[in-house]
Design a protein around this motif. Structure first.
Motif, PDB file in Angstrom:
ATOM      1  N   GLU A  72       0.683  -1.259  -0.069  1.00  0.00           N
ATOM      2  CA  GLU A  72      -0.080  -0.133   0.073  1.00  0.00           C
ATOM      3  C   GLU A  72       0.810   1.129   0.096  1.00  0.00           C
ATOM      4  OE1 GLU A  72      -2.617  -0.383   3.193  1.00  0.00           O
ATOM      5  OE2 GLU A  72      -3.944  -1.751   2.162  1.00  0.00           O
ATOM      6  N   HIS A  73       2.001   1.386   0.806  1.00  0.00           N
ATOM      7  CA  HIS A  73       2.814   2.463   0.815  1.00  0.00           C
ATOM      8  C   HIS A  73       3.557   2.674  -0.694  1.00  0.00           C
ATOM      9  CE1 HIS A  73       5.620   5.391   2.532  1.00  0.00           C
ATOM     10  NE2 HIS A  73       6.574   4.667   1.901  1.00  0.00           N
ATOM     11  N   THR A  74       3.779   1.474  -1.216  1.00  0.00           N
ATOM     12  CA  THR A  74       4.605   1.610  -2.332  1.00  0.00           C
ATOM     13  C   THR A  74       3.674   2.087  -3.400  1.00  0.00           C
ATOM     14  OG1 THR A  74       6.254  -0.121  -1.770  1.00  0.00           O
ATOM     15  CG2 THR A  74       5.989   0.403  -4.253  1.00  0.00           C
ATOM     16  N   SER A  75       2.461   1.665  -3.417  1.00  0.00           N
ATOM     17  CA  SER A  75       1.376   2.001  -4.316  1.00  0.00           C
ATOM     18  C   SER A  75       1.273   3.655  -4.349  1.00  0.00           C
ATOM     19  CB  SER A  75      -0.080   1.422  -4.121  1.00  0.00           C
ATOM     20  OG  SER A  75       0.108  -0.017  -4.284  1.00  0.00           O
ATOM     21  N   MET A  76       1.076   4.142  -3.155  1.00  0.00           N
ATOM     22  CA  MET A  76       0.717   5.491  -2.961  1.00  0.00           C
ATOM     23  C   MET A  76       1.877   6.314  -3.348  1.00  0.00           C
ATOM     24  SD  MET A  76      -1.052   5.922   0.783  1.00  0.00           S
ATOM     25  CE  MET A  76      -0.229   4.992   1.674  1.00  0.00           C
ATOM     26  N   LEU A  77       3.183   5.807  -3.359  1.00  0.00           N
ATOM     27  CA  LEU A  77       4.486   6.724  -3.921  1.00  0.00           C
ATOM     28  C   LEU A  77       4.455   6.316  -5.459  1.00  0.00           C
ATOM     29  CD1 LEU A  77       7.202   5.380  -1.588  1.00  0.00           C
ATOM     30  CD2 LEU A  77       6.154   7.523  -1.669  1.00  0.00           C
ATOM     31  N   LEU A  78       3.865   5.228  -6.073  1.00  0.00           N
ATOM     32  CA  LEU A  78       3.993   5.027  -7.283  1.00  0.00           C
ATOM     33  C   LEU A  78       2.653   5.925  -8.237  1.00  0.00           C
ATOM     34  CD1 LEU A  78       4.503   1.291  -7.991  1.00  0.00           C
ATOM     35  CD2 LEU A  78       5.668   3.288  -8.740  1.00  0.00           C
ATOM     36  N   ARG A  79       1.670   6.175  -7.206  1.00  0.00           N
ATOM     37  CA  ARG A  79       0.691   6.935  -7.734  1.00  0.00           C
ATOM     38  C   ARG A  79       1.055   8.265  -7.924  1.00  0.00           C
ATOM     39  NH1 ARG A  79      -3.803   9.744  -5.498  1.00  0.00           N
ATOM     40  NH2 ARG A  79      -5.621  10.027  -6.816  1.00  0.00           N
ATOM     41  N   GLU A  80       1.762   8.882  -7.035  1.00  0.00           N
ATOM     42  CA  GLU A  80       2.283  10.365  -6.984  1.00  0.00           C
ATOM     43  C   GLU A  80       3.079  10.447  -8.044  1.00  0.00           C
ATOM     44  OE1 GLU A  80       2.331  14.025  -5.935  1.00  0.00           O
ATOM     45  OE2 GLU A  80       0.942  12.582  -5.172  1.00  0.00           O
ATOM     46  N   HIS A  81       3.968   9.464  -8.312  1.00  0.00           N
ATOM     47  CA  HIS A  81       4.981   9.645  -9.258  1.00  0.00           C
ATOM     48  C   HIS A  81       4.232   9.751 -10.661  1.00  0.00           C
ATOM     49  CE1 HIS A  81       8.673   9.108 -11.536  1.00  0.00           C
ATOM     50  NE2 HIS A  81       8.226   8.264 -12.094  1.00  0.00           N
ATOM     51  N   LEU A  82       3.326   8.886 -10.895  1.00  0.00           N
ATOM     52  CA  LEU A  82       2.631   8.727 -12.082  1.00  0.00           C
ATOM     53  C   LEU A  82       1.415  10.089 -12.266  1.00  0.00           C
ATOM     54  CD1 LEU A  82       3.222   5.742 -12.281  1.00  0.00           C
ATOM     55  CD2 LEU A  82       1.116   5.362 -13.212  1.00  0.00           C
ATOM     56  N   LEU A  83       1.126  10.690 -11.116  1.00  0.00           N
ATOM     57  CA  LEU A  83       0.514  11.965 -11.075  1.00  0.00           C
ATOM     58  C   LEU A  83       1.316  13.132 -11.602  1.00  0.00           C
ATOM     59  CD1 LEU A  83      -2.017  11.667  -8.005  1.00  0.00           C
ATOM     60  CD2 LEU A  83      -2.538  11.460 -10.472  1.00  0.00           C
ATOM     61  N   VAL A  84       2.478  13.233 -10.967  1.00  0.00           N
ATOM     62  CA  VAL A  84       3.607  14.179 -11.293  1.00  0.00           C
ATOM     63  C   VAL A  84       3.657  14.021 -12.912  1.00  0.00           C
ATOM     64  CG1 VAL A  84       5.655  14.851 -11.003  1.00  0.00           C
ATOM     65  CG2 VAL A  84       4.345  14.609  -9.042  1.00  0.00           C
ATOM     66  N   HIS A  85       3.898  12.958 -13.267  1.00  0.00           N
ATOM     67  CA  HIS A  85       4.107  12.611 -14.733  1.00  0.00           C
ATOM     68  C   HIS A  85       2.953  12.767 -15.702  1.00  0.00           C
ATOM     69  CE1 HIS A  85       5.658  10.939 -18.431  1.00  0.00           C
ATOM     70  NE2 HIS A  85       4.679   9.958 -18.514  1.00  0.00           N
ATOM     71  N   LEU A  86       2.023  12.865 -15.243  1.00  0.00           N
ATOM     72  CA  LEU A  86       0.669  13.030 -15.886  1.00  0.00           C
ATOM     73  C   LEU A  86       0.595  14.794 -16.139  1.00  0.00           C
ATOM     74  CD1 LEU A  86      -2.119  12.551 -17.268  1.00  0.00           C
ATOM     75  CD2 LEU A  86      -3.067  12.465 -14.682  1.00  0.00           C
ATOM     76  N   ASP A  87       0.767  15.487 -15.019  1.00  0.00           N
ATOM     77  CA  ASP A  87       0.966  16.942 -14.983  1.00  0.00           C
ATOM     78  C   ASP A  87       1.911  17.380 -16.126  1.00  0.00           C
ATOM     79  OD1 ASP A  87      -1.165  17.374 -13.385  1.00  0.00           O
ATOM     80  OD2 ASP A  87       0.210  17.569 -11.569  1.00  0.00           O
ATOM     81  N   HIS A  88       3.072  16.543 -16.084  1.00  0.00           N
ATOM     82  CA  HIS A  88       4.285  17.022 -17.076  1.00  0.00           C
ATOM     83  C   HIS A  88       3.676  16.496 -18.590  1.00  0.00           C
ATOM     84  CE1 HIS A  88       8.059  16.898 -18.980  1.00  0.00           C
ATOM     85  NE2 HIS A  88       7.895  15.654 -19.331  1.00  0.00           N
ATOM     86  N   ALA A  89       3.105  15.511 -18.528  1.00  0.00           N
ATOM     87  CA  ALA A  89       2.583  15.085 -19.940  1.00  0.00           C
ATOM     88  C   ALA A  89       1.522  16.177 -20.609  1.00  0.00           C
ATOM     89  CB  ALA A  89       2.150  13.936 -20.039  1.00  0.00           C
ATOM     90  N   LYS A  90       0.843  16.728 -19.602  1.00  0.00           N
ATOM     91  CA  LYS A  90       0.073  17.653 -20.263  1.00  0.00           C
ATOM     92  C   LYS A  90       0.563  18.857 -20.542  1.00  0.00           C
ATOM     93  CE  LYS A  90      -4.042  16.049 -17.246  1.00  0.00           C
ATOM     94  NZ  LYS A  90      -5.028  16.412 -16.064  1.00  0.00           N
ATOM     95  N   ALA A  91       1.537  19.153 -19.735  1.00  0.00           N
ATOM     96  CA  ALA A  91       2.273  20.512 -20.042  1.00  0.00           C
ATOM     97  C   ALA A  91       3.123  20.211 -21.402  1.00  0.00           C
ATOM     98  CB  ALA A  91       3.005  20.906 -19.118  1.00  0.00           C
ATOM     99  N   LEU A  92       3.502  19.038 -21.392  1.00  0.00           N
ATOM    100  CA  LEU A  92       4.628  18.946 -22.842  1.00  0.00           C
ATOM    101  C   LEU A  92       3.778  18.907 -23.899  1.00  0.00           C
ATOM    102  CD1 LEU A  92       7.302  17.820 -23.851  1.00  0.00           C
ATOM    103  CD2 LEU A  92       6.432  15.334 -23.390  1.00  0.00           C
ATOM    104  N   THR A  93       2.517  18.315 -24.090  1.00  0.00           N
ATOM    105  CA  THR A  93       1.819  18.090 -25.345  1.00  0.00           C
ATOM    106  C   THR A  93       0.728  19.287 -25.381  1.00  0.00           C
ATOM    107  OG1 THR A  93       0.172  16.716 -24.118  1.00  0.00           O
ATOM    108  CG2 THR A  93       2.132  15.458 -24.930  1.00  0.00           C
ATOM    109  N   GLY A  94       0.607  19.855 -24.360  1.00  0.00           N
ATOM    110  CA  GLY A  94      -0.630  20.836 -24.587  1.00  0.00           C
ATOM    111  C   GLY A  94      -1.987  20.125 -24.443  1.00  0.00           C
ATOM    112  N   ARG A  95      -2.228  19.094 -23.976  1.00  0.00           N
ATOM    113  CA  ARG A  95      -3.369  18.152 -24.318  1.00  0.00           C
ATOM    114  C   ARG A  95      -3.961  18.077 -22.933  1.00  0.00           C
ATOM    115  NH1 ARG A  95      -3.373  13.760 -28.874  1.00  0.00           N
ATOM    116  NH2 ARG A  95      -5.442  14.397 -28.592  1.00  0.00           N
TER     117      ARG A  95
END
Length: 253
Positions: A205-228
């Motif tokens: 569960e702890h690792t899942s929360m850390l991974l989810r946070e990493h993916l959420l940060v990447h999601l924000d980066h992907a939106k900024a990168l693509t403008g989508r």
């Protein structure tokens, strides 16, 4: 390539055969060409994916094309966990021969677990959609499988974000309009140390929360990168049954 000793570690994978892969390797160039005639596909961050060794691709899940596109366009061939309901008739046979791994989402599935560990321990790559079902792609719910496989194998987790695989207002099974631009954004790998048997629920569960946070940060980066942006929720009444488990903004239930 991992040693036979790794396959005998718990859960054991030495008695599990490696998934079929001749269609996975042979059809990738042909499939990319066919998809490229209908859609404009752009892959970002391919250089971030380790060129060798085990890798877990963890992707958001927007539309029905996400799995096939991951198998076709990832820098390395991917053996993705796919809901067992898809393995029926000719489509099911094609999925098996192209190396995809059936998963029963509603009960313990040791066969799927061992197949994924066979892949990772042999130095190949697997794919997983932590949201479980198709939806907004905003990672509102994050199932524990990605964290579990990372803890068992020590394999880096590469985040993947899909844009354009479902039109706004489209159903869960719909294809994007012809000529649509599809962006596949790969991110920096996230690695957690392999944990010895037995792995505890709290560790996962702890690792899942850390991974989810990493993916959420990447999601924000992907939106900024693509403008989508992502396509939003599915139409009312269009939902794929999925266990109400995993990590959310409220933590791990």
């Amino acid at each position: 390539m991992s040693s036979a000793t790794d396959h005998r570690a718990l859960p054991r994978s030495d008695r599990t055969r490696f998934p079929w892969r001749f269609l996975l390797h042979g059809l990738r160039p042909v499939s990319r060409g066919l998809v490229g005639r209908r859609y404009e596909v752009h892959v970002h961050g391919a250089d971030l994916v380790p060129a060798s060794g085990p890798v877990i691709f963890a992707a958001n899940h927007v539309g029905v094309m996400d799995g096939p596109l991951l198998a076709m366009f990832a820098p390395r061939p991917v053996h993705a966990l796919t809901k067992v309901e898809m393995f029926r008739g000719p489509v099911g046979r094609f999925l098996l021969f192209s190396g995809q791994i059936p998963l029963d989402r509603f009960r313990s599935d040791p066969g799927a677990v061992k197949a994924c560990l066979r892949v990772l321990r042999d130095g190949a790559t697997m794919g997983i959609f932590p949201e479980g079902q198709r939806g907004t792609g905003e990672l509102e719910r994050f199932h524990r499988g990605a964290a579990y496989f990372a803890l068992v194998s020590g394999a880096p987790v590469v985040p993947v974000v899909f844009f354009g695989t479902r039109d706004p207002g489209g159903t869960s099974g719909s294809l994007p309009h012809r000529g649509a631009r599809i962006d596949i954004v790969l991110g920096a790998p996230y690695t957690v140390p392999a944990a010895p048997w037995p792995r505890t629920k709290e560790q996962v569960e702890h690792t899942s929360m850390l991974l989810r946070e990493h993916l959420l940060v990447h999601l924000d980066h992907a939106k900024a990168l693509t403008g989508r942006t992502l396509p939003g929720p599915l139409p009312a009444g269009d939902s794929d049954p999925d266990p109400a488990t995993g990590v959310t903004d409220q933590g791990a239930p």
